[in-house]
Design an enzyme around this catalytic site. Structure first.
Site, short mmCIF file in Angstrom:
data_model
loop_
_atom_site.label_atom_id
_atom_site.label_comp_id
_atom_site.label_asym_id
_atom_site.label_seq_id
_atom_site.Cartn_x
_atom_site.Cartn_y
_atom_site.Cartn_z
N CYS A 75 -20.02 -9.36 6.68
CA CYS A 75 -19.85 -10.38 5.64
C CYS A 75 -20.04 -11.80 6.20
O CYS A 75 -19.35 -12.20 7.14
CB CYS A 75 -18.45 -10.26 5.04
SG CYS A 75 -18.11 -11.49 3.75
N ASP A 129 0.82 -1.20 0.00
CA ASP A 129 0.00 0.00 0.00
C ASP A 129 0.86 1.26 0.00
O ASP A 129 0.45 2.30 0.52
CB ASP A 129 -0.94 -0.01 1.22
CG ASP A 129 -2.11 0.96 1.06
OD1 ASP A 129 -2.48 1.24 -0.08
OD2 ASP A 129 -2.65 1.41 2.09
N CYS A 140 -23.33 -6.54 3.49
CA CYS A 140 -22.34 -5.47 3.65
C CYS A 140 -22.92 -4.12 3.24
O CYS A 140 -22.66 -3.10 3.88
CB CYS A 140 -21.07 -5.78 2.87
SG CYS A 140 -21.31 -5.98 1.08
N CYS A 200 -23.90 -0.46 6.01
CA CYS A 200 -23.20 0.82 5.98
C CYS A 200 -24.04 1.93 6.64
O CYS A 200 -25.16 2.19 6.19
CB CYS A 200 -22.87 1.21 4.54
SG CYS A 200 -22.00 2.80 4.42
#
Length: 384
Positions: free
Chosen positions: A253, A139, A199, A203
């Site tokens: 999940c 990353d 999922c 949110c």
């Protein structure tokens, strides 16, 4: 670099063994041309403005979507994953409103530091055995780890846009080794999300305009980490006590039922970050913040942004006992902190007291953004 079939097989066996020794939970290989759809999807993401203020994404589209553009000599890409699954459902903390919820990945050492040294060790073994050249990324460069991991067969990008593994659910750190060695690629994983939308429904801020699409500007992780300004008013209540990132879409999940908790102490949550009291976090000055979060990814956003987040959580807590600390922060040197303190105070004290404070604040405050906070309509008080 040409590698014979037998040499490639021996090299792959070495890589697998070294990855296991280094503590990685999964490893697979793909080729630099294995993500042909990534450029179009990334361009669409940027064109729609979903990247928000993350200008570096727009500036590095070419290198980010085409690995061979980043490094033309690459012949194989090794993707390695480390499980950081929690030993509990992180959403349980959302109901403890006097505590701060920090994203699971940030509750211990910075994973970049944990993984990069280990990847370099493996990369060194590759060069010692096969020669050629290697590059290691965690990353830290414009590399699309998740599409590459899907192409390599480690999992698939779920509807929340993160990688999902049948063995580890949604809890995987990813790193890559680019090499000039030619290795046989593994088989791509297929999408196993089916009709599930757990999922998306989880949110708090409706950051998914459609399955497999994320509007970062609405994402709590973006708002509390990448966003350098005030938290937009429409998201403040929805953030609740999430003071650094958000795990709700990951934790929802169903594939997590197959995931085990992170086995290493380096990836397990620090005891003092499991349920940190908001009162303690509000008292952090810059030096104390740096010391408390030394070695943690939280440190990267700086004290002012972090305390801004804690103040939003304080305003949502309904805990009037926090008002005294919030009042002190009305005089903080940072306009970002002062502005968030205003909103928190309005939610914690009686309206008459707040209006008196606002009248005084408008007389003494010189920063335009902070004055705008004082001039806002009084928000509804929080209820514990």
């Amino acid at each position: 670099m040409r590698t014979s079939t037998s040499d490639a097989a021996r090299l792959r066996a070495l890589i697998d063994a070294e990855a296991q020794r280094a503590g990685f939970d999964a490893i697979a290989v793909t080729t630099p041309d294995a993500i042909p759809l990534a450029p179009v999807r990334l361009a669409e993401f940027v064109a729609d403005g979903f990247h928000g203020s993350m200008d570096w994404i727009a500036e590095t589209i070419a290198r980010r979507s085409e690995p061979s553009t980043l490094w033309p000599e690459v012949r194989s890409i090794i993707v390695l994953a480390m499980n950081y699954g929690p030993d509990h459902d992180p959403r349980d903390l959302v109901s403890k409103r006097d505590r701060g919820a920090i994203s699971v990945y940030a509750k211990n050492r910075d994973y970049h530091e944990v993984m990069k040294g280990r990847l370099k060790e493996i990369a060194g073994k590759i060069v010692a055995r096969a020669g050629g050249d290697v590059k290691v990324f965690v990353d830290t460069a414009p590399v699309m780890e998740k599409p590459l991991a899907e192409a390599a067969g480690l999992g698939w990008q779920g509807k929340h846009t993160n990688l999902v593994s049948r063995a580890h659910g949604s809890w995987l750190f990813l790193g890559t080794i680019f090499t000039t060695a030619e290795l046989a690629p593994d088989r791509k994983e297929i999408d196993h999300c089916g009709s599930c939308r757990a999922c998306l429904d989880a949110c708090p801020t409706d950051a998914f305009p459609a399955p497999y699409r994320l509007d970062a500007r609405r994402c709590i992780s973006y708002l509390t980490i990448e966003n350098k300004g005030p938290i937009p008013d429409e998201f403040r209540e929805k953030i609740g006590n999430r003071i650094y990132g958000c795990d709700d879409c990951l934790a929802a999940c169903p594939w997590n039922k197959f995931a085990s908790a992170a086995s290493e102490a380096k990836l397990a949550a620090r005891a003092d970050l499991r349920e940190p009291p908001l009162a303690d976090l509000l008292r952090l000055d810059d030096a104390a913040f740096r010391a408390f979060f030394s070695g943690s990814p939280v440190k990267r956003i700086g004290r002012d942004r972090f305390v801004r987040n804690v103040l939003i959580a304080a305003g949502n807590s309904g805990d009037a006992a926090l008002a005294a600390i919030v009042k002190q922060l009305l005089a903080d040197p940072s306009p970002l902190v002062r502005g968030a303190a205003i909103w928190a105070l309005a939610r914690l004290v009686p309206e008459t007291e707040y209006r008196d404070r606002a009248a005084d604040g408008l007389k003494s405050e010189s920063d335009k953004a902070v004055r705008e906070e004082w001039a806002r309509p009084v928000p509804a008080r929080a209820h514990a």
